[in-house]
Motif scaffolding. Sequence first.
Motif, PDB file in Angstrom:
ATOM      1  N   GLY A 184       0.797  -1.212   0.000  1.00  0.00           N
ATOM      2  CA  GLY A 184       0.000   0.000   0.000  1.00  0.00           C
ATOM      3  C   GLY A 184       0.831   1.265   0.000  1.00  0.00           C
ATOM      4  O   GLY A 184       0.549   2.214  -0.753  1.00  0.00           O
ATOM      5  N   ALA A 185       1.871   1.304   0.841  1.00  0.00           N
ATOM      6  CA  ALA A 185       2.696   2.507   0.922  1.00  0.00           C
ATOM      7  C   ALA A 185       3.453   2.748  -0.379  1.00  0.00           C
ATOM      8  O   ALA A 185       3.543   3.883  -0.869  1.00  0.00           O
ATOM      9  N   LEU A 199      -6.588   1.251  -0.060  1.00  0.00           N
ATOM     10  CA  LEU A 199      -7.082   0.199   0.823  1.00  0.00           C
ATOM     11  C   LEU A 199      -6.259  -1.065   0.582  1.00  0.00           C
ATOM     12  O   LEU A 199      -6.529  -1.841  -0.332  1.00  0.00           O
ATOM     13  N   ALA A 200      -5.236  -1.250   1.384  1.00  0.00           N
ATOM     14  CA  ALA A 200      -4.340  -2.407   1.273  1.00  0.00           C
ATOM     15  C   ALA A 200      -4.794  -3.454   2.283  1.00  0.00           C
ATOM     16  O   ALA A 200      -4.141  -3.688   3.305  1.00  0.00           O
ATOM     17  N   LEU A 223     -10.553   6.149  -4.389  1.00  0.00           N
ATOM     18  CA  LEU A 223     -10.351   4.897  -3.653  1.00  0.00           C
ATOM     19  C   LEU A 223      -9.604   3.899  -4.534  1.00  0.00           C
ATOM     20  O   LEU A 223     -10.044   3.592  -5.647  1.00  0.00           O
ATOM     21  N   VAL A 224      -8.496   3.397  -4.009  1.00  0.00           N
ATOM     22  CA  VAL A 224      -7.613   2.495  -4.755  1.00  0.00           C
ATOM     23  C   VAL A 224      -7.423   1.219  -3.951  1.00  0.00           C
ATOM     24  O   VAL A 224      -7.245   1.260  -2.728  1.00  0.00           O
ATOM     25  N   THR A 225      -7.462   0.075  -4.624  1.00  0.00           N
ATOM     26  CA  THR A 225      -7.170  -1.188  -3.959  1.00  0.00           C
ATOM     27  C   THR A 225      -6.514  -2.134  -4.955  1.00  0.00           C
ATOM     28  O   THR A 225      -6.299  -1.788  -6.120  1.00  0.00           O
ATOM     29  N   GLY A 226      -6.188  -3.338  -4.499  1.00  0.00           N
ATOM     30  CA  GLY A 226      -5.517  -4.311  -5.360  1.00  0.00           C
ATOM     31  C   GLY A 226      -5.043  -5.497  -4.552  1.00  0.00           C
ATOM     32  O   GLY A 226      -5.546  -5.771  -3.456  1.00  0.00           O
ATOM     33  N   TYR A 227      -4.045  -6.188  -5.075  1.00  0.00           N
ATOM     34  CA  TYR A 227      -3.520  -7.411  -4.451  1.00  0.00           C
ATOM     35  C   TYR A 227      -2.019  -7.278  -4.212  1.00  0.00           C
ATOM     36  O   TYR A 227      -1.305  -6.695  -5.029  1.00  0.00           O
ATOM     37  N   VAL A 228      -1.560  -7.904  -3.129  1.00  0.00           N
ATOM     38  CA  VAL A 228      -0.162  -7.779  -2.759  1.00  0.00           C
ATOM     39  C   VAL A 228       0.746  -8.738  -3.529  1.00  0.00           C
ATOM     40  O   VAL A 228       1.958  -8.601  -3.509  1.00  0.00           O
ATOM     41  N   GLY A 229       0.181  -9.685  -4.232  1.00  0.00           N
ATOM     42  CA  GLY A 229       1.029 -10.647  -4.940  1.00  0.00           C
ATOM     43  C   GLY A 229       0.248 -11.491  -5.914  1.00  0.00           C
ATOM     44  O   GLY A 229      -0.729 -11.042  -6.523  1.00  0.00           O
ATOM     45  N   GLY A 247     -16.188  -1.564  -6.440  1.00  0.00           N
ATOM     46  CA  GLY A 247     -16.681  -0.323  -5.854  1.00  0.00           C
ATOM     47  C   GLY A 247     -15.576   0.688  -5.675  1.00  0.00           C
ATOM     48  O   GLY A 247     -15.835   1.894  -5.573  1.00  0.00           O
ATOM     49  N   ALA A 248     -14.328   0.223  -5.650  1.00  0.00           N
ATOM     50  CA  ALA A 248     -13.188   1.140  -5.632  1.00  0.00           C
ATOM     51  C   ALA A 248     -13.064   1.810  -7.001  1.00  0.00           C
ATOM     52  O   ALA A 248     -13.479   1.243  -8.025  1.00  0.00           O
ATOM     53  N   ASP A 249     -12.495   2.986  -7.041  1.00  0.00           N
ATOM     54  CA  ASP A 249     -12.316   3.693  -8.310  1.00  0.00           C
ATOM     55  C   ASP A 249     -11.220   3.065  -9.155  1.00  0.00           C
ATOM     56  O   ASP A 249     -11.265   3.129 -10.387  1.00  0.00           O
ATOM     57  N   VAL A 250     -10.217   2.470  -8.473  1.00  0.00           N
ATOM     58  CA  VAL A 250      -9.105   1.828  -9.164  1.00  0.00           C
ATOM     59  C   VAL A 250      -8.857   0.474  -8.506  1.00  0.00           C
ATOM     60  O   VAL A 250      -8.600   0.400  -7.297  1.00  0.00           O
ATOM     61  N   VAL A 251      -8.964  -0.593  -9.277  1.00  0.00           N
ATOM     62  CA  VAL A 251      -8.607  -1.939  -8.820  1.00  0.00           C
ATOM     63  C   VAL A 251      -7.365  -2.325  -9.608  1.00  0.00           C
ATOM     64  O   VAL A 251      -7.438  -2.626 -10.808  1.00  0.00           O
TER      65      VAL A 251
END
Length: 463
Positions: free
Chosen positions: A37-38, A112-113, A137-143, A158-162
């Motif tokens: 996330g950071a 959102l990590a 709002l941004v989210t995703g996957y760590v790996g 629902g996030a603006d960026v996946v």
Amino acid sequence: MPPRTSNAADQAPVPASPPSALRVAVLADSDTRWKWGALTARRLTAPGAGSGEDGARPVEVSGLLLRGRATPTPRQLAEVGEVGVDAGRVREVTAVEFLHVVRDEGYDVVVLALVGGAVQAMLHGLAALRLPRRPVLVTGYVGVVYEKLADGLLLRHGADVVLANSRHDAERFRAVYEGVGADASAVTEAALPFLGGEPYRPEEGRDTVVFAAQPSVPASRADRTYLLRRLVEHARLHPDREVLLKLRSKPGEHTTHIEELPYQRLAERLPGGLPPNLRLVYGHMGEVLDRTDLLVTVSSTAALESLHRRIPTAVLSDLGVREALGNHHFVGSGLITSWDRLDDGHRPHPDEEWLSGQGVAADGAYATAYDTARARVTGLLAAGALPAVAPYYTPASAPGYLPGILARHHLAPDGHPLPGAVAPKEPGRVRGAVRETVRNAARGAYRHGVQRVAPVIRRMGEL
């Protein structure tokens, strides 16, 4: 003499006001998600983000940790490595406290990590705030995404960026959303944000094999003992080779996945102990890769970090190639092999076509991997007020699933805090300090219970 009139040429230019800072919050629930996330926040808000063509805006990144069983310790935060956020200023919050922070502090971007259920809860909680100007709002996957693809993706909708970490993932993500009639426009191809380091160069006299352990893969004592035994045998077969067992956490700590059978404990019970050329190591993965000549794993994301640097990499087939292990993700990579072959000196060579679809950017394209995502965030920031958050799951579309997910974070089905969940305002410094001391003690007791006592009880139940 008539008074002299001023004109534009006579007036001194008025200095332009400095641009306001772009305020970004990162909410994470484990050490690895904090790292993702950071670093994602930094890559998305590189100079120029949110500023159009008028120049760069300064960026302020705030770190928030969602309180739970995997909340990272200070040691884990320190070992994540340089992420551009002072670990000493990272705050720990509950879900409801986080919503208060977003409402009161006015962020431009929120990353959102989190695990999928927590992302869904935060999306509904943020929607219920009805902010006049909400953050992007941004989210995703760590790996590597090798299990629960549909479940995890729909919880992130629902996030603006996946963010997708590769072309391969972006195609899969869009197919899932479109397959259920959900808007897929948020899916944005990027790459893992922590890839980097110098390209692999062998060094005279150095011969280092690293086994990248995983907290939950494999899960059984027999399988984990087998892998440890083969690593020990490899070290004894090659006494001049340095063999490292790279561990994610120390006993009692949790990372993204729960580790109930730490390799450290298994190593203590090995007959004869560990050979002198085999060591257990912790710390930043990039620093370990700096001295690695062969990385071995079952399915760790460390394989992608290694491949990005062109370090020889092996994915083990000893326990089978199975979805439960995640090594099925590497089918077609050319990397799947066994300890027997590695003992005999085999070094796998990756398939270039497979690599090109996996986002490891070993061809040098990594420098532009976040351009599309950065442009999307910049466009959303420039658009003014954003539409209301609209997740795929609603109380009407998933009445038997969504309420339970939200309740775990003390939110009602409409996203508002449940009665009694709202954090009261602190009544003064002294009482506030006492309250925080009591909270810290309670958090410590909770973590001891879920991280130390509960795994012991579960193991005793299996006897």
